[in-house]
Write an enzyme that holds these catalytic residues in place. Sequence first.
Site, PDB file in Angstrom:
ATOM      1  CD  GLU A 114      -2.787   0.980   2.580  1.00 44.30           C
ATOM      2  OE1 GLU A 114      -3.191   1.950   3.002  1.00 44.30           O
ATOM      3  OE2 GLU A 114      -3.011  -0.321   2.974  1.00 44.30           O
TER       4      GLU A 114
ATOM      5  CG  ASP B 121      -2.798   8.650   7.597  1.00 47.99           C
ATOM      6  OD1 ASP B 121      -2.827   7.103   7.934  1.00 47.99           O
ATOM      7  OD2 ASP B 121      -3.001   9.081   6.363  1.00 47.99           O
TER       8      ASP B 121
END
Length: 257
Positions: free
Chosen positions: A46, A57
């Site tokens: 990824e 995130d």
Amino acid sequence: MNRITSLFQKKNEKVLNVYFTAGFPKLKDTVSVLEALQDGGVDIVEIGMPYSDPVADGETIQDSNQKALENGMSVSELFEQLKDIRANGITVPIVLMGYLNPVYQYGIEAFCEKCQEIGIDGLILPDLPVDEYFREYKSTFEKYGILNIFLITPQTSEERIRFIDEVSDGFIYMVSSASVTGAVSGINTGMEAYFNRVNAMDLKNPRLIGFGIKDKETFETASKYASGAIIGSQFVRILDNAKDIKSEVIAFVKSLK
């Protein structure tokens, strides 16, 4: 056949997906990290497309995004770096993870077409609502053979999960907790109840568990409740401190297996 689909037909347990940010630690490290991950034996890679406001995130990946942007990484630069990977021996399935704004700016169809040209297998766009994807973009993704991977959390309703399962292919990214990447560590009993609840739904798509996976123990625990797991923040820390990317990446991947 899409490489992700092919992978899950052959393997449906302990599937290891590792995330890293493109252009980090240095701008031209992207392909070297990708090659090292494949050499180490990961099942899916990824690759994060750096963005100035990566809302899903935590601090570690946010910092890597910022450094990559400062290094000069962009969508166009990433496509340029990846253009020859399939010709040069990269066979592992690749998912690009990022946010809608840069993809919109590039053009959704042009982006999908470029992904097909390079050999990208799927996208993860956390801020693309599944309803909008279904109405506006599903046919475009399918035209170019790109799978769109959606996230679910403990707060996602059963109705929503079933809709995501119906309109998408590849795998479902099962976020272990309502947090950002890097904010949790390990698997607790509350998460286990959520994993068991989703397993009981008998979905068509396999699931990979992300957030809180950092080592062999957490990877194997997560793999008891899904087809495998995703490691991100911990791997980005490894890269940030690596003196020899190839050997340290391979060693880290092998430590998980």
